[in-house]
Design a protein around this motif. Structure first.
Motif, PDB file in Angstrom:
ATOM      1  N   TRP A 223       2.620   1.705  -3.366  1.00 27.04           N
ATOM      2  CA  TRP A 223       1.579   1.898  -4.383  1.00 27.04           C
ATOM      3  C   TRP A 223       1.046   3.597  -4.334  1.00 27.04           C
ATOM      4  O   TRP A 223       1.282   4.247  -5.225  1.00 27.04           O
ATOM      5  N   LEU A 224       1.191   4.081  -3.020  1.00 24.15           N
ATOM      6  CA  LEU A 224       0.767   5.674  -2.693  1.00 24.15           C
ATOM      7  C   LEU A 224       2.103   6.341  -3.066  1.00 24.15           C
ATOM      8  O   LEU A 224       1.969   7.454  -3.469  1.00 24.15           O
TER       9      LEU A 224
ATOM     10  N   GLN B 195       0.827  -1.292   0.031  1.00 27.86           N
ATOM     11  CA  GLN B 195      -0.032   0.006   0.088  1.00 27.86           C
ATOM     12  C   GLN B 195       0.926   1.353   0.123  1.00 27.86           C
ATOM     13  O   GLN B 195       0.608   2.319  -0.707  1.00 27.86           O
ATOM     14  N   TRP B 196       1.978   1.374   0.758  1.00 23.27           N
ATOM     15  CA  TRP B 196       2.686   2.420   0.818  1.00 23.27           C
ATOM     16  C   TRP B 196       3.532   2.490  -0.409  1.00 23.27           C
ATOM     17  O   TRP B 196       3.800   3.649  -0.992  1.00 23.27           O
TER      18      TRP B 196
END
Length: 173
Positions: free
Chosen positions: A11-12, A8-9
């Protein structure tokens, strides 16, 4: 492998880098280009407005000149403008007009008319001189006083040098 939280990190972070790259490579140059084009368009419009005002001034002046040419050609003058001017000087100045000298030069020839310039020199009083200028400018329409120079002489008389432009019809078109 990476955990869900790391994915998630990542991707962000990738989306943030993509947004920054998009802003840097696409959006900022596009905004600069838009600003530059808006400035060019505003300058073009101001030039067009300036050109319209100059053309309007030209149209006003050419309308007056066309009216003078039309009057000179339609006048069907029995007496040439040269003789009219001599008679006018004699009428306004009187016997003193024998001291006057007139010289005519052809300035421009058009279709059916000629523009001439008269160089007039005479001695008269200021009242006579201003009356002569007023009569030429207001009553004899194909004639205009272009320039005049007044110098004081003795005995209340003045020496006048004057340039007069006049139109003469040379034949019916």
């Amino acid at each position: 492998m990476l955990s869900e939280r790391e994915k998630q990190w990542l991707w962000l972070g990738g989306m943030g880098a993509f947004c920054l790259l998009y802003l840097w490579l696409v959006l900022f140059p596009l905004m600069g280009y838009h600003r530059k084009m808006r400035g060019r368009i505003e300058r073009s419009w101001s030039k067009i407005h300036r050109l319209e005002s100059v053309l309007g001034d030209y149209a006003k002046a050419s309308g007056k000149i066309r009216e003078l040419i039309r009057r000179a050609m339609a006048a069907d003058q029995k007496v040439p403008a040269r003789e009219q001017l001599k008679a006018l000087v004699r009428q306004v100045v009187g016997e003193q007009s024998s001291d006057s000298s007139m010289r005519f030069e052809s300035v421009w020839e058009g279709e059916g008319f000629v523009m001439k310039r008269c160089f007039l020199q005479l001695k008269a009083t200021p009242g006579q001189i201003f009356q002569l200028i007023r009569r030429i400018d207001h009553h004899y329409l194909p004639m205009r006083v272009v320039r005049w120079d007044l110098k004081r002489k003795t005995g209340g008389t003045y020496s006048l040098k004057m340039e007069i432009d006049l139109l003469e019809a040379v034949g019916k078109p």
